[in-house]
Motif scaffolding. Structure first.
Motif, PDB file in Angstrom:
ATOM      1  N   SER A   1       6.254   9.452  -0.966  1.00 32.96           N
ATOM      2  CA  SER A   1       5.396   8.718  -0.045  1.00 32.96           C
ATOM      3  C   SER A   1       3.983   9.293  -0.021  1.00 32.96           C
ATOM      4  O   SER A   1       3.002   8.556  -0.074  1.00 32.96           O
ATOM      5  CB  SER A   1       5.996   8.765   1.357  1.00 32.96           C
ATOM      6  OG  SER A   1       5.124   8.187   2.273  1.00 32.96           O
TER       7      SER A   1
ATOM      8  N   LYS B   1      -3.714   5.884  -3.362  1.00 31.15           N
ATOM      9  CA  LYS B   1      -4.368   4.623  -3.008  1.00 31.15           C
ATOM     10  C   LYS B   1      -5.872   4.797  -2.824  1.00 31.15           C
ATOM     11  O   LYS B   1      -6.627   3.853  -3.010  1.00 31.15           O
ATOM     12  CB  LYS B   1      -3.740   4.019  -1.764  1.00 31.15           C
ATOM     13  CG  LYS B   1      -4.225   4.614  -0.476  1.00 31.15           C
ATOM     14  CD  LYS B   1      -3.696   3.848   0.700  1.00 31.15           C
ATOM     15  CE  LYS B   1      -4.388   4.331   1.951  1.00 31.15           C
ATOM     16  NZ  LYS B   1      -4.148   3.519   3.082  1.00 31.15           N
TER      17      LYS B   1
ATOM     18  N   GLY C   1      -3.836  -1.629  -1.761  1.00 34.18           N
ATOM     19  CA  GLY C   1      -2.929  -2.195  -0.765  1.00 34.18           C
ATOM     20  C   GLY C   1      -1.482  -2.103  -1.197  1.00 34.18           C
ATOM     21  O   GLY C   1      -0.587  -1.835  -0.384  1.00 34.18           O
ATOM     22  N   LEU C   2      -1.237  -2.328  -2.491  1.00 31.10           N
ATOM     23  CA  LEU C   2       0.119  -2.214  -3.020  1.00 31.10           C
ATOM     24  C   LEU C   2       0.635  -0.782  -2.891  1.00 31.10           C
ATOM     25  O   LEU C   2       1.776  -0.559  -2.468  1.00 31.10           O
ATOM     26  CB  LEU C   2       0.152  -2.656  -4.478  1.00 31.10           C
ATOM     27  CG  LEU C   2       1.487  -2.537  -5.195  1.00 31.10           C
ATOM     28  CD1 LEU C   2       2.503  -3.475  -4.572  1.00 31.10           C
ATOM     29  CD2 LEU C   2       1.317  -2.841  -6.666  1.00 31.10           C
TER      30      LEU C   2
ATOM     31  N   ASN D   1      -0.356   1.413  -0.757  1.00 30.63           N
ATOM     32  CA  ASN D   1      -0.157   1.649   0.670  1.00 30.63           C
ATOM     33  C   ASN D   1       1.190   1.087   1.119  1.00 30.63           C
ATOM     34  O   ASN D   1       1.924   1.739   1.864  1.00 30.63           O
ATOM     35  CB  ASN D   1      -1.296   1.022   1.466  1.00 30.63           C
ATOM     36  CG  ASN D   1      -1.236   1.395   2.922  1.00 30.63           C
ATOM     37  OD1 ASN D   1      -1.148   2.558   3.252  1.00 30.63           O
ATOM     38  ND2 ASN D   1      -1.276   0.395   3.774  1.00 30.63           N
ATOM     39  N   ASP D   2       1.509  -0.120   0.671  1.00 29.58           N
ATOM     40  CA  ASP D   2       2.790  -0.728   1.040  1.00 29.58           C
ATOM     41  C   ASP D   2       3.966   0.076   0.502  1.00 29.58           C
ATOM     42  O   ASP D   2       4.960   0.285   1.196  1.00 29.58           O
ATOM     43  CB  ASP D   2       2.867  -2.156   0.510  1.00 29.58           C
ATOM     44  CG  ASP D   2       1.891  -3.081   1.202  1.00 29.58           C
ATOM     45  OD1 ASP D   2       1.359  -2.712   2.275  1.00 29.58           O
ATOM     46  OD2 ASP D   2       1.643  -4.193   0.671  1.00 29.58           O
ATOM     47  N   ILE D   3       3.876   0.528  -0.739  1.00 27.65           N
ATOM     48  CA  ILE D   3       4.963   1.314  -1.337  1.00 27.65           C
ATOM     49  C   ILE D   3       5.100   2.646  -0.613  1.00 27.65           C
ATOM     50  O   ILE D   3       6.213   3.092  -0.306  1.00 27.65           O
ATOM     51  CB  ILE D   3       4.726   1.532  -2.845  1.00 27.65           C
ATOM     52  CG1 ILE D   3       4.785   0.195  -3.582  1.00 27.65           C
ATOM     53  CG2 ILE D   3       5.745   2.496  -3.406  1.00 27.65           C
ATOM     54  CD1 ILE D   3       4.345   0.280  -5.031  1.00 27.65           C
TER      55      ILE D   3
ATOM     56  N   THR E   1       4.292   3.429   2.511  1.00 23.16           N
ATOM     57  CA  THR E   1       4.870   3.283   3.834  1.00 23.16           C
ATOM     58  C   THR E   1       6.343   2.899   3.760  1.00 23.16           C
ATOM     59  O   THR E   1       7.137   3.276   4.615  1.00 23.16           O
ATOM     60  CB  THR E   1       4.109   2.241   4.671  1.00 23.16           C
ATOM     61  OG1 THR E   1       4.015   1.026   3.930  1.00 23.16           O
ATOM     62  CG2 THR E   1       2.727   2.740   5.007  1.00 23.16           C
ATOM     63  N   GLU E   2       6.731   2.165   2.724  1.00 27.11           N
ATOM     64  CA  GLU E   2       8.147   1.831   2.534  1.00 27.11           C
ATOM     65  C   GLU E   2       8.980   3.087   2.259  1.00 27.11           C
ATOM     66  O   GLU E   2      10.118   3.209   2.693  1.00 27.11           O
ATOM     67  CB  GLU E   2       8.296   0.838   1.385  1.00 27.11           C
ATOM     68  CG  GLU E   2       9.693   0.376   1.157  1.00 27.11           C
ATOM     69  CD  GLU E   2      10.259  -0.456   2.278  1.00 27.11           C
ATOM     70  OE1 GLU E   2      11.483  -0.426   2.474  1.00 27.11           O
ATOM     71  OE2 GLU E   2       9.484  -1.135   2.964  1.00 27.11           O
TER      72      GLU E   2
END
Length: 68
Positions: free
Chosen positions: A39, A46, A56-57, A59-61, A63-64
Motif C-alpha cells: 500500500s 502516485k 488516481g489509479l 491511489n485507488d490500488i 487504498t484498496e
C-alpha cells in the motif's frame, strides 16, 4: 467529545495458541512483502506520475491494499 470503547467487531475465541501461524499472519500485513508495504509503495508512487489518471489509479490500488 467521544467515547473510545476497545472491543472487536467480531468475537474471537482462541483455543490453541500457535506462534508460527501468528508470525506468518503478521508478516503478511506488516512485513516487506505484506499489505502495508504494498500500500505504501502504491501511494508513494502516485506522486511521481504526471498523468492524473495513472496517479488516481495508483491511489485507488493503494487504498484498496489498506482494506482488510
Amino acid at each position: 467529545m467521544f467515547v473510545y470503547e476497545k472491543r472487536l467487531q467480531y468475537p474471537v475465541n482462541i483455543k490453541i495458541r500457535n506462534p508460527k501461524i501468528a508470525q506468518v499472519i503478521i508478516s503478511q500485513y506488516g512485513g516487506p512483502d505484506g499489505e502495508m508495504g504494498a500500500s505504501m509503495r502504491y501511494l508513494s508512487q502516485k506522486f511521481t506520475f504526471k498523468n492524473p489518471r495513472i496517479a488516481g489509479l495508483l491511489n485507488d490500488i493503494g487504498t484498496e491494499e489498506l482494506e482488510l
